[in-house]
Motif scaffolding. Structure first.
Motif, short mmCIF file in Angstrom:
data_model
loop_
_atom_site.label_atom_id
_atom_site.label_comp_id
_atom_site.label_asym_id
_atom_site.label_seq_id
_atom_site.Cartn_x
_atom_site.Cartn_y
_atom_site.Cartn_z
N SER A 1 30.96 47.40 48.19
CA SER A 1 31.50 46.31 47.36
C SER A 1 31.10 46.44 45.89
CB SER A 1 31.07 44.96 47.92
OG SER A 1 31.62 44.75 49.20
N ILE B 1 33.80 47.10 42.78
CA ILE B 1 33.82 46.23 41.60
C ILE B 1 33.65 47.07 40.33
CG2 ILE B 1 32.55 44.43 40.36
CD1 ILE B 1 31.95 43.16 43.10
N VAL C 1 26.05 42.57 46.52
CA VAL C 1 27.15 41.61 46.64
C VAL C 1 26.90 40.75 47.88
CG1 VAL C 1 29.61 41.37 47.20
CG2 VAL C 1 28.88 42.98 45.43
N MET D 1 29.04 37.81 48.30
CA MET D 1 30.31 37.13 48.55
C MET D 1 31.36 38.19 48.83
SD MET D 1 32.50 34.59 46.03
CE MET D 1 31.03 33.66 45.59
N PHE D 2 31.89 38.20 50.06
CA PHE D 2 32.77 39.29 50.48
C PHE D 2 34.25 38.98 50.27
CE2 PHE D 2 29.03 39.58 53.43
CZ PHE D 2 28.39 40.55 52.67
N SER D 3 34.58 37.80 49.78
CA SER D 3 35.96 37.47 49.47
C SER D 3 36.18 37.62 47.97
CB SER D 3 36.28 36.04 49.90
OG SER D 3 35.43 35.13 49.22
N GLY D 4 37.43 37.73 47.56
CA GLY D 4 37.74 37.88 46.15
C GLY D 4 37.49 36.59 45.38
N VAL D 5 37.42 36.71 44.06
CA VAL D 5 37.19 35.54 43.20
C VAL D 5 38.35 35.32 42.24
CG1 VAL D 5 34.68 35.54 43.31
CG2 VAL D 5 35.83 37.04 41.67
N ASN E 1 34.04 38.79 38.79
CA ASN E 1 33.38 39.55 39.86
C ASN E 1 31.86 39.44 39.85
OD1 ASN E 1 35.26 40.69 41.68
ND2 ASN E 1 35.90 42.17 40.14
N ARG F 1 30.18 37.34 42.49
CA ARG F 1 30.05 37.80 43.87
C ARG F 1 28.65 38.35 44.16
NH1 ARG F 1 34.67 41.89 45.30
NH2 ARG F 1 33.63 41.65 47.33
N MET G 1 23.59 38.13 39.86
CA MET G 1 24.77 38.05 39.00
C MET G 1 24.57 38.80 37.68
SD MET G 1 26.81 34.68 37.62
CE MET G 1 25.39 34.08 36.69
#
Length: 463
Positions: A336, A340, A415, A417-421, A427, A430, A435
């Motif tokens: 991931s 990104i 990462v 958060m495995f879903s898109g933003v 990004n 995530r 961050m």
């Protein structure tokens, strides 16, 4: 693009030594071709300074002024001024005199890239239009600004146009590749129809064994499959040429299309199409293995190869295979972050292409890709419109992606958060607690690819 045709034409004539120095003139799709009595009277420097002129090429005993779209208007104006009779556009391929080239890894790669680029370039308007419509649906739809509801006809229409642009990519690629390889485009479209026929998709979805003339067919979905389609049409061009040689004229009308399809069905469905999938399957397995063994090196490999993984449609299987492990650990420190990083490197290369590429049309393409990616996270226009067409764009992206991924790996950014933003510039969210570390990697990826693009530019193209 030439804005003032009359002024530009007058300046070209003057820079070419005056109308008395022009013996003849023709044009192709992008070039104004001048046969001059004395090339010494012509100034390349002066021609290059004219608004709308991309470059000057000397080939075939001609001074060729590369203009791109609108060259026909300049040609008509030149004929009017010089008193020439206008002629139909000639073939661009007249410059491409084939010489026997020594077979080397570099020549093979160049030939493959040239074939792929030549097959994709004509369908760029599809990527641009589909990307813009998809961007409108994403940006103003219920998940973002909320100006369009899911039941809004405009929202539905924009989604349909955007999806049609990418779902039916094999059709567009088939037609364009057929033109590139001098193959019958109608037969290429028919084969694309076989690959995307609802019954064929149902066979693939069912998972039940299927054969072509008794030969087992690997169950592969070719939705959005560009590279397999180009490869199949390339093979079809040789089958077609061979059949034209051996078939008597009296049976060619029926025999040529029927036998072409009969031969290509097992070749395409049982050999070439599956070979592409198998190769990318190996790469997917390599990514899975690397992610569990060598850590940071895996991040670099994934970041560099991910656009190719997407182009073969293998990104979903890779993500699906790794998701359970991520969910169990609660984070992903390899794939991931790398994906990104490569997405931010793509945005940097897009902006660089918009600012640094040759020609108004190429720069417009760069801006279109940049805007659709930044505002709607739609990367297909970049992938098919620039990345797969331009070796330098591919290189600058690879270096930027690798740099960003390496930075994330060294900083230990994970990462969670495995879903898109939604937007690519969000990004860093995530990465959760990491961050800032993730944001640093994103900035590095973007900055490196943008800097390389601005410093060294891109492969020169006519338009």
């Amino acid at each position: 693009m030439v804005k003032d045709v009359k002024q530009a034409t007058a300046e070209i004539i003057a820079a070419a030594g005056g109308k008395e120095n022009i013996a003849a003139a023709t044009h192709c799709m992008t070039r104004l071709r001048l046969n001059l009595k004395d090339e010494g009277l012509s100034s390349d420097e002066a021609i290059n300074k004219i608004e709308g002129v991309i470059s000057v090429v000397h080939a075939g005993g001609q001074v060729q002024v590369v203009i791109g779209q609108g060259v026909d208007k300049v040609y008509d104006e030149l004929c009017r001024i010089a008193g020439f009779e206008t002629q139909n556009r000639i073939s661009e391929d007249l410059d491409n005199v084939k010489t026997k080239e020594k077979l080397t890894p570099k020549s093979v790669i160049n030939s493959m890239m040239g074939a792929l680029s030549g097959s994709i370039t004509p369908i760029l308007p599809i990527f641009i239009a589909a990307g813009i419509f998809k961007m409108i649906a994403v940006l103003f739809g219920p998940k973002n600004f909320g100006l369009l509801t899911e039941t809004s006809h405009l929202f539905m229409l924009c989604n349909i146009v955007g999806s049609a642009g990418y779902y039916f990519l094999p059709f567009y690629a088939a037609y364009s590749a057929a033109k590139k390889f001098n193959c019958n485009p109608i037969m290429a479209l028919l084969f694309a129809g076989v690959m995307l026929h609802p019954d064929m998709l149902a066979i693939v979805s069912s998972g039940e064994a299927f054969t072509v003339y008794g030969i087992p067919m690997k169950l592969v979905s070719y939705v959005q499959a560009v590279i397999p389609m180009v490869l199949i049409v390339w093979a079809m061009s040789y089958v077609e040429k061979w059949l034209k040689k051996v078939l008597p004229n009296m049976v060619r009308t029926i025999g040529l299309p029927v036998l072409t399809m009969a031969i290509m069905l097992p070749v395409g469905l049982c050999v070439l199409g599956p070979v592409c999938t198998i190769i990318m399957g190996w790469i997917a397995d390599l990514i899975v293995w690397l992610s569990s063994t060598v850590g940071i090196l895996a991040m670099v490999v994934v970041a560099v190869l991910w656009p190719l993984v997407i182009s073969f449609g293998m990104h979903v299987p890779v993500m699906t295979a790794l998701l359970p492990a991520w969910m169990e650990m609660g984070f992903d420190a390899i794939v991931s972050p790398a994906t990104i990083a490569q997405s931010m490197a793509a945005i940097g290369a897009e902006l660089g292409y918009a600012l640094r590429s040759d020609g108004v049309e190429n720069r417009s393409l760069g801006w279109s890709c940049f805007v659709t990616n930044v505002t709607a996270n739609i990367g297909e226009p970049w992938l098919y419109g620039i990345y797969l067409r331009d070796k330098k764009a591919m290189l600058w992206h690879a270096i930027g992606a690798a740099s960003g991924a390496l930075t994330m790996g060294l900083l230990g950014a994970k990462v969670v958060m495995f879903s898109g933003v939604g937007f690519p510039w969000l990004n860093p969210l995530r990465f959760g607690e990491d961050m800032i570390l993730g944001a640093i990697g994103c900035i590095v990826a973007f900055a490196v690819s943008l800097t390389l693009s601005l410093l060294f530019g891109f492969t020169k193209k006519d338009a």
